[in-house]
Design an enzyme around this catalytic site. Structure first.
Site, PDB file in Angstrom:
ATOM      1  N   HIS A  92     -57.678 -41.706   7.595  1.00  0.00           N
ATOM      2  CA  HIS A  92     -57.205 -43.088   7.542  1.00  0.00           C
ATOM      3  C   HIS A  92     -56.669 -43.582   8.893  1.00  0.00           C
ATOM      4  O   HIS A  92     -55.569 -44.140   8.954  1.00  0.00           O
ATOM      5  CB  HIS A  92     -56.085 -43.227   6.492  1.00  0.00           C
ATOM      6  CG  HIS A  92     -56.507 -42.931   5.095  1.00  0.00           C
ATOM      7  ND1 HIS A  92     -55.612 -42.680   4.073  1.00  0.00           N
ATOM      8  CD2 HIS A  92     -57.746 -42.857   4.522  1.00  0.00           C
ATOM      9  CE1 HIS A  92     -56.274 -42.461   2.938  1.00  0.00           C
ATOM     10  NE2 HIS A  92     -57.560 -42.549   3.191  1.00  0.00           N
TER      11      HIS A  92
HETATM   12  C1  LIG Z   1     -64.446 -38.708   4.802  1.00  0.00           C
HETATM   13  C2  LIG Z   1     -63.659 -39.931   4.472  1.00  0.00           C
HETATM   14  C3  LIG Z   1     -63.037 -40.040   3.233  1.00  0.00           C
HETATM   15  C4  LIG Z   1     -62.293 -41.183   2.926  1.00  0.00           C
HETATM   16  N1  LIG Z   1     -61.851 -41.369   1.649  1.00  0.00           N
HETATM   17  C5  LIG Z   1     -61.349 -42.582   1.292  1.00  0.00           C
HETATM   18  C6  LIG Z   1     -61.112 -42.894  -0.067  1.00  0.00           C
HETATM   19  O1  LIG Z   1     -61.385 -42.109  -0.972  1.00  0.00           O
HETATM   20  N2  LIG Z   1     -60.588 -44.125  -0.355  1.00  0.00           N
HETATM   21  C7  LIG Z   1     -60.287 -45.030   0.606  1.00  0.00           C
HETATM   22  O2  LIG Z   1     -59.762 -46.098   0.296  1.00  0.00           O
HETATM   23  N3  LIG Z   1     -60.510 -44.759   1.918  1.00  0.00           N
HETATM   24  C8  LIG Z   1     -61.084 -43.583   2.261  1.00  0.00           C
HETATM   25  N4  LIG Z   1     -61.410 -43.345   3.563  1.00  0.00           N
HETATM   26  C9  LIG Z   1     -61.023 -44.342   4.581  1.00  0.00           C
HETATM   27  C10 LIG Z   1     -61.873 -45.618   4.569  1.00  0.00           C
HETATM   28  O3  LIG Z   1     -63.208 -45.333   4.277  1.00  0.00           O
HETATM   29  C11 LIG Z   1     -61.705 -46.295   5.929  1.00  0.00           C
HETATM   30  O4  LIG Z   1     -60.356 -46.666   6.100  1.00  0.00           O
HETATM   31  C12 LIG Z   1     -62.557 -47.541   6.082  1.00  0.00           C
HETATM   32  O5  LIG Z   1     -63.908 -47.235   5.887  1.00  0.00           O
HETATM   33  C13 LIG Z   1     -62.336 -48.153   7.465  1.00  0.00           C
HETATM   34  O6  LIG Z   1     -63.117 -49.303   7.580  1.00  0.00           O
HETATM   35  P1  LIG Z   1     -63.436 -49.958   8.999  1.00  0.00           P
HETATM   36  O7  LIG Z   1     -64.302 -51.112   8.727  1.00  0.00           O
HETATM   37  O8  LIG Z   1     -62.173 -50.151   9.735  1.00  0.00           O
HETATM   38  O9  LIG Z   1     -64.236 -48.832   9.794  1.00  0.00           O
HETATM   39  P2  LIG Z   1     -65.605 -48.079   9.401  1.00  0.00           P
HETATM   40  O10 LIG Z   1     -65.905 -48.227   7.956  1.00  0.00           O
HETATM   41  O11 LIG Z   1     -65.499 -46.724   9.971  1.00  0.00           O
HETATM   42  O12 LIG Z   1     -66.681 -48.919  10.158  1.00  0.00           O
HETATM   43  C14 LIG Z   1     -66.881 -48.915  11.540  1.00  0.00           C
HETATM   44  C15 LIG Z   1     -68.382 -48.994  11.787  1.00  0.00           C
HETATM   45  O13 LIG Z   1     -68.609 -49.335  13.144  1.00  0.00           O
HETATM   46  C16 LIG Z   1     -69.653 -48.536  13.663  1.00  0.00           C
HETATM   47  N5  LIG Z   1     -69.459 -48.477  15.108  1.00  0.00           N
HETATM   48  C17 LIG Z   1     -68.531 -47.765  15.787  1.00  0.00           C
HETATM   49  N6  LIG Z   1     -68.656 -47.990  17.117  1.00  0.00           N
HETATM   50  C18 LIG Z   1     -69.671 -48.880  17.256  1.00  0.00           C
HETATM   51  C19 LIG Z   1     -70.260 -49.502  18.392  1.00  0.00           C
HETATM   52  N7  LIG Z   1     -69.825 -49.256  19.643  1.00  0.00           N
HETATM   53  N8  LIG Z   1     -71.316 -50.349  18.186  1.00  0.00           N
HETATM   54  C20 LIG Z   1     -71.774 -50.609  16.908  1.00  0.00           C
HETATM   55  N9  LIG Z   1     -71.236 -50.029  15.813  1.00  0.00           N
HETATM   56  C21 LIG Z   1     -70.184 -49.195  15.991  1.00  0.00           C
HETATM   57  C22 LIG Z   1     -69.503 -47.209  12.938  1.00  0.00           C
HETATM   58  O14 LIG Z   1     -70.708 -46.472  12.934  1.00  0.00           O
HETATM   59  C23 LIG Z   1     -69.068 -47.659  11.554  1.00  0.00           C
HETATM   60  O15 LIG Z   1     -70.170 -47.855  10.673  1.00  0.00           O
HETATM   61  C24 LIG Z   1     -62.140 -42.212   3.907  1.00  0.00           C
HETATM   62  C25 LIG Z   1     -62.760 -42.102   5.147  1.00  0.00           C
HETATM   63  C26 LIG Z   1     -63.527 -40.989   5.436  1.00  0.00           C
HETATM   64  C27 LIG Z   1     -64.203 -40.907   6.772  1.00  0.00           C
END
Ligand SMILES: Cc1cc2nc3c(=O)[nH]c(=O)nc-3n(C[C@H](O)[C@H](O)[C@H](O)COP(=O)(O)OP(=O)(O)OC[C@H]3O[C@@H](n4cnc5c(N)ncnc54)[C@H](O)[C@@H]3O)c2cc1C
Length: 531
Positions: A464
């Site tokens: 997280h």
């Molecule tokens: C293994 C795991 C288990 C988890 N379990 C849970 C759970 O059960 N319940 C829950 O609520 N949360 C869970 N989480 C946390 C939750 O999934 C994250 O907090 C959430 O996905 C974050 O969202 P975000 O949009 O900030 O980032 P992300 O969903 O990580 O999205 C960022 C995206 O940007 C892309 N990216 C990065 N750099 C670049 C770039 N330079 N150019 C283009 N694209 C790029 C990445 O590939 C990614 O697809 C878990 C996370 C993981 C990894």
């Protein structure tokens, strides 16, 4: 050079929500750029096989911090989704929003318009809850939220054992009261993972005004004066944005992109030869993560899910899943857990994630044999780390100082969490099934030094990361974005992912991140969210 109205950088939990909401208006041309592949791996979509996706390592990015003093010199390894859907395509699917006080605290910290009452409509607008409705829940959104289709006997026994030590049962952690133990609702639909890509992108991709690029990485944002006007990819391609750019690359990648673009601590960026666009020292600071510590018991009988992914048993599970979308494969594995107030403050400070198997981690083998794992996790860390560039080269890793457990209060919360988990393990419903405790080794809990050392040696991320481009008031020097998610002092650029959280929410971060993105889209289009 192609021009779009909006460019979204990162197609994860938040990026897919934005792609959907911004492309609702056919007059807007929207580009979503994702560094990972499409979410085509079938193991992504079967809930229980997310471990396979993590194990394969293709659709994740294994970020690793510098050796961390708080972890006895171990790095914090933080796998993050690198695939369409991002974290929501690889996560454990637990649907939790946090505690209402989290958002009221954000308001007190200067985030006007982010109180619990303010954010609730966005949660409700996204949600399609199969069981719950009314004041706290939505039924009309695209994000399917369901009760577990599978309940492992060890998960049932955990919930019963916890109630035996006086923790109340709770069947809605996102309702009036977060405290208690029970089964988590999950972001699944009909026994399938319901990622942000599935919920928000599939629908939006049918629109001709949305373009989705995968396997393309953004290196930096381009500016004309103080206005963001486009993005440059790693391969040199440039796309222009006539309205706005939204950064949704996640809390580890977003501060890197900002710094590569000239937004960060001015003196540091200048020392790397990067032209400073905005001197915002908060970029990359305020890094936070949830950590948990294993408390594990070996069962008398071979009743855990160990080995169920192999041989005839695996075939049986797959047949059942393919014919009914039920059974073990429909399980998110982390079926149950809960929230406990271990400090007596009136608000839970520890969350449990429970798995019906002895688990290891990327840096350690699991204990041998059958058993269950309880992971007490602190909810509101006090320790703060930082992510800073080492050079202006976008392919170079950052200087990632997680700085975990640097505040003694975090260790003490984990101590209380471990002690509570041991009491649950020893309660009758589990004592019946559990032959012996394997972790922490019996006796360790009686020696304060040994227990604290065990915590430093075994604590691991709950995945997280948050807080690295935090929201705050205009006069808050360390704030990176304002309550409208606009990068301070810059036009045409917002951050709409987990980076903006001023403090981590008390729970899993997927739903809160989607809520942030939904609100970001509303700010960008001038719409009001009606939940
Ligand atoms: C293994 C795991 C288990 C988890 N379990 C849970 C759970 O059960 N319940 C829950 O609520 N949360 C869970 N989480 C946390 C939750 O999934 C994250 O907090 C959430 O996905 C974050 O969202 P975000 O949009 O900030 O980032 P992300 O969903 O990580 O999205 C960022 C995206 O940007 C892309 N990216 C990065 N750099 C670049 C770039 N330079 N150019 C283009 N694209 C790029 C990445 O590939 C990614 O697809 C878990 C996370 C993981 C990894």
């Amino acid at each position: 050079m192609a021009t779009y109205d909006y460019i979204i950088v990162g197609g994860g939990s938040s990026g897919c929500v934005l792609a959907n909401r911004l492309s609702e208006n056919p007059a807007h041309n929207v580009l979503l750029i994702e560094s990972g592949r499409r979410d085509a791996d079938p193991w992504i979509h079967i809930p229980a096989t997310f471990f396979k996706v993590l194990g394969k390592g293709i659709d994740i990015h294994p970020y690793a911090s510098n050796p961390d003093k708080g972890l006895n010199g171990r790095p914090s390894i933080v796998p993050q989704g690198n695939v369409l859907g991002g974290g929501s395509s690889v996560n454990a699917m637990i649907y939790v929003r946090g505690h209402r006080n989290d958002y009221d605290t954000w308001l007190q910290m200067g985030c006007q318009g982010w109180s619990y009452e303010d954010v609730l409509p966005a949660f409700r607008s996204l949600e399609n809850n199969e069981r719950l409705n009314g004041q706290f829940h939505g039924r009309k959104g695209s994000l399917s939220v369901s009760d577990p289709r599978h309940r492992h006997p060890l998960s049932e026994a955990f919930v019963k054992a916890a109630t035996e030590i006086g923790i109340p049962h709770n069947d809605d952690f996102n309702g009036a009261d977060q405290a208690g133990v029970g089964f988590y609702q999950s972001t699944t639909y009909g026994g399938r993972r319901w990622s942000s890509a599935q919920a928000f992108l599939r629908e939006a991709e049918k629109r001709s005004n949305l373009t989705v690029l995968t396997e393309r990485r953004v290196a930096r944002i381009l500016f004309e004066g103080l206005t963001a006007i486009g993005v440059e990819l790693l391969d040199g391609t440039i796309f222009k944005a006539s309205r706005e750019i939204a950064l949704t690359a996640g809390a580890i990648a977003t501060p890197k992109i900002l710094q590569l673009s000239g937004i960060g601590e001015g003196a540091h960026l200048s020392s790397l030869g990067i032209k400073v666009v905005a001197d915002l020292p908060g970029v990359g600071a305020n890094y936070q993560d949830h950590l948990e510590v294993p408390v594990q018991g070996e069962t008398r009988e071979p009743i855990s899910i160990l080995g169920h992914d192999k041989g005839l048993r695996a075939v049986g599970h797959m047949l059942r899943y393919l014919t009914s979308h039920r059974g073990l494969l429909a399980s998110n594995v982390v079926e149950c857990g809960g929230f406990v107030d271990t400090a007596g403050t009136g608000q839970p400070d520890v969350q449990f994630h429970v798995l019906p198997v002895l688990i290891g981690f990327v840096d350690r083998e699991p204990e041998p044999g059958h058993g269950l794992s309880i992971g007490p996790c602190y909810l509101r860390p006090r320790s703060r780390g930082w992510i800073r560039l080492k050079s202006s080269n976008p392919t170079e890793q950052t200087d990632f100082n997680a700085n975990l457990l640097s505040d003694p209060a975090d260790i003490e919360t984990l101590v209380r969490g471990v002690e509570t988990a041991i009491r649950i393990l020893d309660a009758p419903a589990l004592a019946k099934l559990v032959k012996r405790r394997v972790l922490p080794r019996p006796g360790v809990e009686k020696d304060p030094e040994a227990l604290r050392d065990y915590i430093r040696q075994s604590a691991k991320t709950v995945f997280h990361p948050a807080g690295t481009a935090r929201m705050g008031r205009a006069d808050d020097r360390m704030a990176v974005v304002g309550p409208d998610l606009k990068v301070r002092g810059i036009e045409g650029l917002r951050v709409c992912d987990a980076s903006v959280m001023p403090t981590l929410v008390s729970g899993n971060t997927n739903a809160p991140t989607m809520m942030i993105a939904a609100r970001g889209a509303a700010f960008m289009t001038g719409k009001t969210i009606s939940g």
